[in-house]
Motif scaffolding. Sequence first.
Motif, mmCIF file in Angstrom:
data_model
loop_
_atom_site.group_PDB
_atom_site.id
_atom_site.type_symbol
_atom_site.label_atom_id
_atom_site.label_comp_id
_atom_site.label_asym_id
_atom_site.label_seq_id
_atom_site.Cartn_x
_atom_site.Cartn_y
_atom_site.Cartn_z
ATOM 1 N N PRO A 86 87.609 -47.607 41.143
ATOM 2 C CA PRO A 86 88.500 -46.956 41.711
ATOM 3 C C PRO A 86 88.436 -45.373 41.699
ATOM 4 O O PRO A 86 89.185 -44.786 42.338
ATOM 5 C CB PRO A 86 89.670 -47.180 40.657
ATOM 6 C CG PRO A 86 89.220 -47.575 39.257
ATOM 7 C CD PRO A 86 87.791 -48.131 40.045
ATOM 8 N N LEU A 93 88.559 -46.371 47.366
ATOM 9 C CA LEU A 93 88.600 -47.711 47.518
ATOM 10 C C LEU A 93 90.024 -48.164 47.304
ATOM 11 O O LEU A 93 90.728 -47.653 46.490
ATOM 12 C CB LEU A 93 87.704 -48.603 46.704
ATOM 13 C CG LEU A 93 86.033 -48.441 46.991
ATOM 14 C CD1 LEU A 93 85.210 -49.103 46.135
ATOM 15 C CD2 LEU A 93 85.715 -49.052 48.512
ATOM 16 N N PRO A 94 90.434 -49.255 48.230
ATOM 17 C CA PRO A 94 91.933 -49.596 48.106
ATOM 18 C C PRO A 94 92.461 -50.215 46.989
ATOM 19 O O PRO A 94 92.955 -51.533 47.292
ATOM 20 C CB PRO A 94 92.099 -50.178 49.405
ATOM 21 C CG PRO A 94 90.831 -50.905 49.823
ATOM 22 C CD PRO A 94 89.833 -50.071 49.233
ATOM 23 N N PHE A 96 95.159 -49.652 45.232
ATOM 24 C CA PHE A 96 96.567 -50.261 45.367
ATOM 25 C C PHE A 96 96.806 -51.493 46.268
ATOM 26 O O PHE A 96 97.563 -52.352 45.798
ATOM 27 C CB PHE A 96 97.402 -48.943 45.913
ATOM 28 C CG PHE A 96 98.929 -48.962 45.859
ATOM 29 C CD1 PHE A 96 99.532 -48.372 44.848
ATOM 30 C CD2 PHE A 96 99.560 -50.022 46.600
ATOM 31 C CE1 PHE A 96 100.665 -48.375 44.821
ATOM 32 C CE2 PHE A 96 100.904 -49.793 46.514
ATOM 33 C CZ PHE A 96 101.728 -49.102 45.618
ATOM 34 N N SER A 97 96.098 -51.517 47.274
ATOM 35 C CA SER A 97 96.408 -52.605 48.165
ATOM 36 C C SER A 97 95.682 -54.130 47.579
ATOM 37 O O SER A 97 96.416 -55.171 47.645
ATOM 38 C CB SER A 97 95.712 -52.279 49.431
ATOM 39 O OG SER A 97 96.140 -51.035 50.217
ATOM 40 N N LEU A 113 102.369 -48.900 40.634
ATOM 41 C CA LEU A 113 102.211 -50.487 40.400
ATOM 42 C C LEU A 113 102.972 -50.875 39.113
ATOM 43 O O LEU A 113 102.689 -50.136 38.145
ATOM 44 C CB LEU A 113 100.700 -50.712 40.477
ATOM 45 C CG LEU A 113 99.965 -50.355 41.895
ATOM 46 C CD1 LEU A 113 98.554 -50.592 41.634
ATOM 47 C CD2 LEU A 113 100.469 -51.388 42.889
ATOM 48 N N PHE A 124 93.292 -49.461 36.433
ATOM 49 C CA PHE A 124 92.064 -50.396 36.756
ATOM 50 C C PHE A 124 91.029 -49.355 36.213
ATOM 51 O O PHE A 124 90.623 -48.437 36.310
ATOM 52 C CB PHE A 124 91.854 -50.573 38.179
ATOM 53 C CG PHE A 124 93.254 -51.247 38.549
ATOM 54 C CD1 PHE A 124 93.522 -52.472 38.413
ATOM 55 C CD2 PHE A 124 94.035 -50.491 39.268
ATOM 56 C CE1 PHE A 124 94.745 -53.056 39.026
ATOM 57 C CE2 PHE A 124 95.295 -50.795 39.678
ATOM 58 C CZ PHE A 124 95.563 -52.176 39.569
ATOM 59 N N TYR A 166 106.290 -39.286 45.175
ATOM 60 C CA TYR A 166 105.751 -38.768 43.962
ATOM 61 C C TYR A 166 105.531 -37.154 44.226
ATOM 62 O O TYR A 166 104.562 -36.924 45.070
ATOM 63 C CB TYR A 166 104.540 -39.597 43.704
ATOM 64 C CG TYR A 166 103.873 -38.836 42.112
ATOM 65 C CD1 TYR A 166 104.658 -37.860 41.264
ATOM 66 C CD2 TYR A 166 102.546 -39.058 41.969
ATOM 67 C CE1 TYR A 166 103.948 -37.852 40.210
ATOM 68 C CE2 TYR A 166 101.962 -38.608 40.760
ATOM 69 C CZ TYR A 166 102.677 -37.798 39.949
ATOM 70 O OH TYR A 166 101.853 -37.185 38.771
ATOM 71 N N CYS A 188 103.103 -40.387 30.378
ATOM 72 C CA CYS A 188 104.339 -40.266 31.489
ATOM 73 C C CYS A 188 105.692 -40.979 31.263
ATOM 74 O O CYS A 188 105.352 -41.994 30.644
ATOM 75 C CB CYS A 188 103.575 -40.527 32.942
ATOM 76 S SG CYS A 188 105.205 -40.853 34.199
#
Length: 217
Positions: A86, A93-94, A96-97, A113, A124, A166, A188
Amino acid sequence: MTWRTLQKEARERHLNLLGGFHPTPADRVPVSCKTLVLLGPDEPAFWPAFTQSAEYKDNRPDAMDRWSTRVINAWAQMRGATTLFPFGGAPFLPFFSWATRTGRIHASPINFLVHDTAGLFVSFRGALALPELVDLPPSPQSPCNTCTDQPCRAACPVSALTPNGYDVPECKAYLDTPDGAGCMQTGCAVRRSCPVSERFGRLTAQSAYHMRHFNGD
Ligand code: B12
């Protein structure tokens, strides 16, 4: 190759299988890939193992990314798999998708997520693109579907992370003030507010490490 065997091999490396899917050409994964498996840290074992590593101790930048590259590449070589990460700079690279394609990781009300066991602390360290079709376990529904209070919606002290998006500059500006020390030192507030995250076992020291990385250490 079974999911169970892969999970055992992941745990031996202080990693956890977060989910997987059988890609189609639209998923933009290597053509040889029949199963994509997303890997995250195995909490709470990950942090003590990582802090003993050469990457953590050498004081060079991006220690966790370098650790992930070494460990996951070595595993992939053993399995005849390809690795995807990631990090490493744009174009990213996606992930999230891909995460949502597992059916086990979902967009939460504040668009971060969320995962059935990691909650909003899902993250990840890489992915394995396997050349074989691995049977996948059933995917639990999003924990947000049964979360009546949805504390994530209102947890950010400066409303930087809400269903409307965000506001990264607002978040970082707050982190630089004395009041922001709570987020900097314990992670967070929005991610911590998730009832699933609370049970996950992410260590405070690890959250503080990521916050320093995120907010310009
Ligand atoms: C750029 C980036 C950031 C940027 C910008 C984020 C922003 N504006 O939202 C910055 C630096 C600010 C950032 C911060 C953080 N990030 Co970040 N980030 C990324 C990164 C590297 C690239 C994202 C990207 O451009 N992908 C490329 C695009 C093309 O692919 P895609 O992601 O699949 O794109 C789709 C989605 O974005 C989707 N989408 C966007 N919004 C929504 C909403 C819904 C409802 C749906 C369905 C889809 C959707 O639409 C896109 C097109 O299909 C990803 C890793 C990765 N490779 O994806 C991590 C990633 C998203 N970040 C992550 C994390 C952990 C963080 C931090 C929490 C780090 C920390 N402190 O520990 C912080 C947030 C600070 C905080 N509050 O704690 C995690 C996800 C965590 C989660 N639970 O969602 C990721 C996956 C990294 C990882 N290794 O796990 N991040």
